[in-house]
Design an enzyme around this catalytic site. Sequence first.
Site, short mmCIF file in Angstrom:
data_model
loop_
_atom_site.label_atom_id
_atom_site.label_comp_id
_atom_site.label_asym_id
_atom_site.label_seq_id
_atom_site.Cartn_x
_atom_site.Cartn_y
_atom_site.Cartn_z
CG ASN A 1 16.91 -136.37 -9.50
OD1 ASN A 1 16.68 -135.38 -9.95
ND2 ASN A 1 17.29 -136.38 -8.20
CG HIS B 1 4.33 -137.64 -5.26
ND1 HIS B 1 3.31 -137.23 -5.54
CD2 HIS B 1 5.34 -136.80 -5.83
CE1 HIS B 1 3.21 -136.39 -6.57
NE2 HIS B 1 4.77 -136.04 -6.61
CD GLU B 2 9.19 -137.19 -5.29
OE1 GLU B 2 9.78 -137.20 -6.50
OE2 GLU B 2 8.69 -136.05 -4.70
CG HIS C 1 7.10 -138.04 -10.37
ND1 HIS C 1 6.24 -137.40 -11.19
CD2 HIS C 1 7.04 -137.22 -9.22
CE1 HIS C 1 5.49 -136.25 -10.89
NE2 HIS C 1 6.42 -136.17 -9.53
CG MET D 1 14.41 -134.21 -8.15
SD MET D 1 13.22 -133.30 -8.79
CE MET D 1 13.33 -133.94 -10.51
#
Length: 890
Positions: free
Chosen positions: A281, A313-314, A317, A279
């Site tokens: 965040n 990937h994270e 983001h 994730m």
Amino acid sequence: MRLVQPSVEWFLMRPDQSPAIRLKDYIAPAWRIESVHLDVTLDDSRTRVVTRSVFTPLGSGATQLILDGDELVLESIAIDDVNLSQSDYLITAQALTLKSPPQRQFTLTITTRLDPAANTKLMGLYRSSGNYCTQCEAEGFRRITYFLDRPDVMSIYTTRIVAKKDDAPILLGNGNPVEQGDLDNGWHYAVWHDPHPKPSYLFALVGGHLGKVGGQFITRSGRKVELGIYVESGKENRAAYALDALIRSMKWDEDVFGCEYDLDVFNIVAVSDFNMGAMENKGLNIFNDKYVLASPESATDTDYLHIEAIIAHEYFHNWTGNRITCRDWFQLCLKEGLTVFRDQEFTSDQRSRAVKRIADVRNLRAQQFVEDSGPLAHPVRPHEYREINNFYTPTVYEKGAELIRMLKILIGADQFKKGMDLYLSRCDGTAATIEDFLACFEEASGHSLSDFSKWYRQAGTPHVTIAEDFDTKNGTWTIHFSQNTAPTPGQPTKAPVVIPIALGFIDEAGHTLTLSPKEGEMKGDVFILSEGQGKLFFDGLERKPILSALREFSAPVVLHHQTNEPENLIRLAHDSDSFNRWQAAQSLATTLLKAGVSNLRAGKAFVTDTRYSEALRAVLSGHDHAFMAQILTMPSESDIARDIGSDVDPDAIRDARLALRKSIGEALADPLKALIDTLSSRQSYSPDAKSAGRRALRMIALDLISCGKPEFGLPIAEKLYHDADNMTDRFGALSILAQHRGDARERALQDFANRFESDPLILDKWFSLQASIPETETLDRVKNLMAHKGFSKSNPNRLRALVGAFAMANPSQFNRADGAGHEFVAGIVIETDRSNPQVAARILGAFKSWRALESKRRDFAKKALERIAAEENLSTDVLDIVTRSLAAES
């Protein structure tokens, strides 16, 4: 449910069903939240959260304030520090409504209490291996406090975390650290502030006993960023590769997309209980530990590859997802599809572009094409949903990435870069839509993308048919193109879409030809099929060229090209496009396998073709080991089932595939032996692409010879298992042994369990391997393994490793002819749904292609789905999937 005074506890369960949420009903928020200050006091069962939010009304629509909430205990609520009376608000299972909020800016203070230890859904705030962590995407923040829990409400967050120091010595939050210190009675605190507006789904905090591997990155503007990889204490020696991947990702994103990191720190925390992979965040990524932890002794080459890709990937983001988020969850593909494309490009640059493209297409066909052809098909941007967690799908992610790739092909690399630059600057700090995104590329390229946008609205995989007509007498060659998309749920009719088809031409000797059509237009080497039909016409030809179509898989379509074996053999040997060389090998194998399935179902023998094995013999003399390994890898059982399409018999497919592998191993025994010897030189382990390619090729060669000449191959595999100094070799050898009945298999499986009994992530490999054995005894093996001391139904990784692998990686046994596989998985879904609906719904997805099975198996699958549907109090997650799975076909 009961209505009580504010001083009394509320605890209202979320109902099983939710109404459909539709894109066309979107309404912008009536309130803006200027800032959010959370004061979180961590406790195992009585965590207290005080949330102070500054609200500003936006126009006349702000007559009520409806805040989302889920399984919360409300302790108090106040406006501008004045407590509200019960008559001022209403609480339901899903919301807290302020009946008459002030029509001015005000501060709302809400105090809620949580029970992290009892949070088995792993959404919101929960405990994992004694540590506190959060997961808020998509709708987890409402399980922490009452809030406008939607992605288009972006705010500045400050978080103060308080905990007992001996319980949680490490306290982490979003953004930058502001202060920390000790409090009375062994408590301490830390304050974190994120200066960048973000939606609530990006909120995160972590508290616990964690080890740290630190590093530093200096941005292109000279700013120093402190990096931290936090893991369970004692596992720090497995975090080095994750840190290295992070640094390479940060540098690549600056170099390729011009995206510089914007905070003083970037932290990653690995936890062992996590519903997803990771994730993003803001400034505090939380990861499933299987995508962080790696050492040569514990992780395979595939593990290293996944860690590299998911770390990237994270991190990517941060711009495509965080700085620019999505206006609503219908726009999920805007952040996920774009970021998947970016991480694919990163891996292609870090490793082999050709091999990466092949791997991505394998995955797309195995996951997304199946989804697109079944009852769960939906557009890349859905029109409606009942449970958003069920739309984190291959369609949104992988097909979404393919749309970005097509966009780049259609407008060209230079214009694509200009469009990305414009998007990153214009939409920075906003919650954007697909329309906002495409508008930037229209402006940058000067091309209308209205027809291209159909890809986002229309479900289903287009089927492109290519037919060739060569006139020997006149030396003319006509290539006819047509497209068709089958009906999908809710979309019985389909419009043509814009399809870029990259083409190449070669002669019978394998030489590349340069041809220009006399009729029809090509943009460089790309023919754009934008209508239902199209054609290219060439003249002045002495012989018919060999067409190499859909090079680099230029569009996510199923290609029907009536070619022949001699032409495929030439493509395999000589095509300058690596993807189409691989595709030629797959096509040759698929033809043999489909014929073999037909023969076996008719009671006849499997018939091989020496020309195919001889073509593979020529491949063995190549130098790109990773690419050679891809060529030698047969289509999977799921690939064959997808190509057959209907009336699928998984047992016949399994037997045909085994027969082909056996015939290749027999025919190429000598060159395979030589290849194994050549690649077996002892070298210290390195996860780099070249070394990984060598190991992959050696393992596929050993697998084939173990099928064809087991008396030669299996002893080599057993010796390799025991002598291996790295997990890639050890587990690869074990995987080969596991496919062959006998004492050697059982000895090796027991030895592996004994060696790694205290390491859950490694045991997951052991669980998955046994669940994937295509034998009738495997279901009993899986049931017995559920009693193993290393297995836990409550841990998503364990459940996915064993039951998930059985359901999704063992077609012949999940789809057993007696229905026992379907019945078993249905029972697990029902049981898991009571504690973790997200994981239950993911496992239920194994039924997504049930309609393609032969009638007896199809009936058993339907009965299993009906059993699930008949359960009372199903979660919205599972009810949504099972309802759509059983819905009547379009």
